[in-house]
Design an enzyme around this catalytic site. Structure first.
Site, PDB file in Angstrom:
ATOM      1  CG  ASP A 108      16.422  39.630  -0.003  1.00 12.96           C
ATOM      2  OD1 ASP A 108      15.937  40.773  -0.132  1.00 12.96           O
ATOM      3  OD2 ASP A 108      17.420  39.237  -0.633  1.00 12.96           O
TER       4      ASP A 108
ATOM      5  CE  LYS B 150      19.932  40.213  -3.451  1.00 11.94           C
ATOM      6  NZ  LYS B 150      18.562  39.820  -3.147  1.00 11.94           N
TER       7      LYS B 150
END
Ligand code: ATR
Length: 282
Positions: free
Chosen positions: A106, A70
């Site tokens: 997210d 990520k």
């Protein structure tokens, strides 16, 4: 049948076999009769650059990014969105006009899950985050973006909590932030005034894990969220429940981060009911 105009998307991670994203997204593509195929690729850190180049060369529409890529994917992208700058991590990439564009859904997925589940917004609220890793970064930046009044960060390793606070102040100079140790009495005082408590640590994931906080730290008007979704009720959520708090696990965050990624790739509103059924955990 897969034909030349089928658009491909994927999740990349290491490991990736446990990911629920393929079934969640494929069910949505199928429901809307979109000619998309969702795959999963296990790409090790040393092959990340080659893997991403391959997806681009093969004409993929985009991909999801999971642990451990990520953060390390950022230098490989052509553009990143403002929330990626604040969070420092990417979970969704769109490939458009030969360019790799990074997003992070997210944090927005998390707050959407709280809006849908509780009708709750963090605006002007006092919130407490347990943990200071990647998930805490996404949550804290999103809370700041959405106008939280005060953000508390409690972490086992205090130095990481302090680093997260610094990062937050850099991107959101006006946000009020405070750091605590997990056993500090000030944490209990902060919680008395708090509206939301959220666990972003991995404590609760494994059988036999305790609740990170004792039951008497929760007050009945506190909204309590655990980002863990399997098990669906962690000892932390059970403790909150015993005190009469409203609780949510991480399934809603998984769902809405996916719904937002779906929208980025297809330009269509995601069929969230279908996606929710596809990831229903028993
Ligand atoms: P993620 O990307 O899922 O947030 P991470 O970056 O590895 O994962 O962060 C894990 C978080 O869980 C950290 O805040 C970690 O605390 P430390 O910074 O002290 O390592 C926290 N954590 C993991 N195991 C823990 C435990 N047994 N007790 C308390 N906190 C724990």
């Amino acid at each position: 049948m897969m034909i030349w105009k089928t658009r491909c998307v994927a999740v990349i991670g290491h490991p990736v076999f446990h990911s629920l994203s393929p079934r969640m997204h494929q069910s949505a593509f199928n429901r809307l009769k979109l000619d998309y195929l969702y795959l999963a690729f296990d790409i090790s850190p040393r092959n990340l650059k080659k893997g991403v180049e391959a997806l681009k060369q093969l004409g993929f529409r985009g991909f999801n990014v999971t642990v451990p890529h990520k953060e390390t994917i950022i230098p490989l992208l052509d553009q990143i969105s403002s929330e990626v700058k604040a969070i420092g991590a990417v979970n969704t990439v769109l490939i458009e006009d030969g360019k790799l564009k990074g997003f992070n859904t997210d944090g927005a997925g998390l707050t959407e899950s709280m809006r849908r589940g509780w009708g709750f917004s963090v605006r002007n609220r006092q919130v407490m985050i347990l943990g200071a890793g990647g998930a805490a970064k996404a949550a804290s930046a999103q809370f700041a973006l959405e106008g939280a009044k005060k953000i508390g960060i409690a972490n086992r390793t205090r130095s990481k909590g302090i680093a997260l606070k610094k990062r937050l102040k850099k991107y959101f100079p006006n946000v009020e932030a405070a750091v605590f140790g997990l056993d500090s009495p000030d944490l209990k005082n902060f919680l008395r005034q708090a509206d939301l408590l959220i666990n972003t640590t991995s404590v609760g994931l494994h059988p036999g894990d305790p609740s990170l906080l004792p039951t008497d730290y929760f007050h009945k008007d506190l909204k309590v969220c655990d980002l863990i979704y399997n098990p669906s009720m962690t000892p932390f959520l059970k403790a909150a429940h015993r005190r009469g708090c409203l609780t949510l696990n991480g399934r809603g965050m998984l769902l809405y981060q996916g719904a937002l990624a779906f929208q980025i790739w297809t330009g269509r509103r995601a069929p969230v009911e279908v996606m929710a059924r596809a990831i229903s955990l028993r």
